[in-house]
Motif scaffolding. Structure first.
Motif, PDB file in Angstrom:
ATOM      1  N   VAL A  11       0.854  -1.188   0.000  1.00 31.04           N
ATOM      2  CA  VAL A  11       0.000   0.000   0.000  1.00 31.04           C
ATOM      3  C   VAL A  11       0.890   1.239   0.000  1.00 31.04           C
ATOM      4  O   VAL A  11       1.734   1.410   0.866  1.00 31.04           O
ATOM      5  CB  VAL A  11      -0.932   0.007   1.230  1.00 31.04           C
ATOM      6  N   LEU A  12       0.685   2.120  -1.000  1.00 33.27           N
ATOM      7  CA  LEU A  12       1.434   3.366  -1.091  1.00 33.27           C
ATOM      8  C   LEU A  12       0.707   4.515  -0.413  1.00 33.27           C
ATOM      9  O   LEU A  12       1.327   5.437   0.099  1.00 33.27           O
ATOM     10  CB  LEU A  12       1.699   3.726  -2.556  1.00 33.27           C
ATOM     11  N   ASN A  13      -0.630   4.476  -0.441  1.00 36.70           N
ATOM     12  CA  ASN A  13      -1.423   5.548   0.165  1.00 36.70           C
ATOM     13  C   ASN A  13      -2.838   5.045   0.404  1.00 36.70           C
ATOM     14  O   ASN A  13      -3.301   4.134  -0.277  1.00 36.70           O
ATOM     15  CB  ASN A  13      -1.444   6.775  -0.753  1.00 36.70           C
ATOM     16  N   LEU A  14      -3.502   5.666   1.373  1.00 36.42           N
ATOM     17  CA  LEU A  14      -4.897   5.354   1.697  1.00 36.42           C
ATOM     18  C   LEU A  14      -5.693   6.645   1.768  1.00 36.42           C
ATOM     19  O   LEU A  14      -5.172   7.667   2.206  1.00 36.42           O
ATOM     20  CB  LEU A  14      -5.002   4.689   3.077  1.00 36.42           C
ATOM     21  N   LYS A  15      -6.944   6.582   1.357  1.00 35.93           N
ATOM     22  CA  LYS A  15      -7.853   7.712   1.501  1.00 35.93           C
ATOM     23  C   LYS A  15      -9.204   7.152   1.888  1.00 35.93           C
ATOM     24  O   LYS A  15      -9.591   6.082   1.430  1.00 35.93           O
ATOM     25  CB  LYS A  15      -7.953   8.497   0.193  1.00 35.93           C
ATOM     26  N   ILE A  25      -4.180   2.934  -2.724  1.00 32.16           N
ATOM     27  CA  ILE A  25      -3.293   3.089  -3.869  1.00 32.16           C
ATOM     28  C   ILE A  25      -2.162   2.097  -3.657  1.00 32.16           C
ATOM     29  O   ILE A  25      -1.473   2.143  -2.637  1.00 32.16           O
ATOM     30  CB  ILE A  25      -2.788   4.538  -3.970  1.00 32.16           C
ATOM     31  N   LEU A  26      -1.995   1.186  -4.609  1.00 30.36           N
ATOM     32  CA  LEU A  26      -1.106   0.046  -4.441  1.00 30.36           C
ATOM     33  C   LEU A  26       0.045   0.055  -5.444  1.00 30.36           C
ATOM     34  O   LEU A  26      -0.052   0.639  -6.517  1.00 30.36           O
ATOM     35  CB  LEU A  26      -1.894  -1.257  -4.630  1.00 30.36           C
ATOM     36  N   ASP A  27       1.108  -0.630  -5.071  1.00 33.30           N
ATOM     37  CA  ASP A  27       2.252  -0.843  -5.949  1.00 33.30           C
ATOM     38  C   ASP A  27       2.213  -2.300  -6.374  1.00 33.30           C
ATOM     39  O   ASP A  27       2.488  -3.199  -5.586  1.00 33.30           O
ATOM     40  CB  ASP A  27       3.546  -0.525  -5.191  1.00 33.30           C
ATOM     41  N   ILE A  35      -5.470   0.634  -8.066  1.00 31.08           N
ATOM     42  CA  ILE A  35      -6.443   1.159  -7.114  1.00 31.08           C
ATOM     43  C   ILE A  35      -7.348   0.006  -6.697  1.00 31.08           C
ATOM     44  O   ILE A  35      -7.812  -0.757  -7.547  1.00 31.08           O
ATOM     45  CB  ILE A  35      -7.335   2.238  -7.782  1.00 31.08           C
ATOM     46  N   GLU A  36      -7.583  -0.100  -5.409  1.00 32.87           N
ATOM     47  CA  GLU A  36      -8.609  -1.003  -4.899  1.00 32.87           C
ATOM     48  C   GLU A  36      -9.492  -0.186  -3.964  1.00 32.87           C
ATOM     49  O   GLU A  36      -8.981   0.598  -3.154  1.00 32.87           O
ATOM     50  CB  GLU A  36      -7.997  -2.187  -4.150  1.00 32.87           C
ATOM     51  N   ILE A  37     -10.797  -0.344  -4.101  1.00 37.31           N
ATOM     52  CA  ILE A  37     -11.746   0.361  -3.250  1.00 37.31           C
ATOM     53  C   ILE A  37     -12.556  -0.671  -2.479  1.00 37.31           C
ATOM     54  O   ILE A  37     -13.031  -1.659  -3.051  1.00 37.31           O
ATOM     55  CB  ILE A  37     -12.679   1.271  -4.082  1.00 37.31           C
ATOM     56  N   TYR A  38     -12.679  -0.410  -1.180  1.00 35.80           N
ATOM     57  CA  TYR A  38     -13.409  -1.297  -0.282  1.00 35.80           C
ATOM     58  C   TYR A  38     -14.500  -0.501   0.424  1.00 35.80           C
ATOM     59  O   TYR A  38     -14.345   0.697   0.667  1.00 35.80           O
ATOM     60  CB  TYR A  38     -12.469  -1.868   0.789  1.00 35.80           C
ATOM     61  N   ASP A  39     -15.583  -1.185   0.795  1.00 38.31           N
ATOM     62  CA  ASP A  39     -16.562  -0.514   1.644  1.00 38.31           C
ATOM     63  C   ASP A  39     -16.050  -0.540   3.080  1.00 38.31           C
ATOM     64  O   ASP A  39     -14.985  -1.092   3.360  1.00 38.31           O
ATOM     65  CB  ASP A  39     -17.959  -1.110   1.494  1.00 38.31           C
TER      66      ASP A  39
END
Length: 173
Positions: A11-15, A25-27, A35-39
């Motif tokens: 993981v490079l960043n989280l929002k 935001i993943l490497d 990009i992966e989005i989770y609820d």
């Protein structure tokens, strides 16, 4: 309450959005951004991989529905930046794409659910949620040193001739 879930890539960043959706935001292998989005419970909602383009930034609207991604391609030393917009609940393909040759959009920020601001190296650009460009604010050959954007779409810029310029211009928009 604490929720815990895993991802297979660094993981490079989280929002996080107001509704609790989590943008990661993943490497991926070979430095391919993803990009992966989770609820809020950790259930995967959306995945996007940069592939052959260079991923720059991403922003998820406050309601957690609209994803904006900034990416670049380079050909013959010319940087072509693209802003792609997705409805994460409808399709994994972008519903809007804008291209900006020579203006790299390095930061994206949703001001609300209907307005996206892109911070470029040549200008600020605003889009509506449909991906239509609404306005552009050029820096007029100045260097953007700092920018701050609040949730009400107010911005303040520090512009100069270079990063060490002592007489920077502060502009509030």
């Amino acid at each position: 309450k604490t929720r815990e879930f895993s991802t297979q890539n660094p993981v490079l960043n989280l929002k996080m959005t107001e509704n609790g959706n989590i943008l990661t935001i993943l490497d991926k292998q070979n430095y391919s951004g993803a990009i992966e989005i989770y609820d809020k419970t950790g259930l995967p909602l959306f995945t996007w991989s940069a592939g052959s383009v260079i991923f720059v930034d991403a922003a998820l609207s406050p309601n957690g529905r609209t994803l904006a991604i900034s990416s670049i391609t380079t050909e013959n030393a010319v940087v072509d930046c693209q802003i792609k917009m997705f409805d994460i609940y409808k399709d994994s393909k972008p519903y809007a794409e804008n291209s900006f040759s020579g203006n790299m959009i390095s930061q994206l920020k949703w001001a609300n659910n209907s307005r996206l601001v892109g911070v470029g190296d040549k200008s600020l650009i605003a889009f509506d949620k449909k991906g239509n460009q609404k306005w552009e604010y050029p820096y007029d050959d100045k260097v953007l040193n700092f920018v701050s954007i609040n949730d009400k779409n107010n911005m303040v810029l520090a512009l100069g001739t270079d990063s060490l310029y002592q007489n920077m211009t502060i502009k509030s928009i």
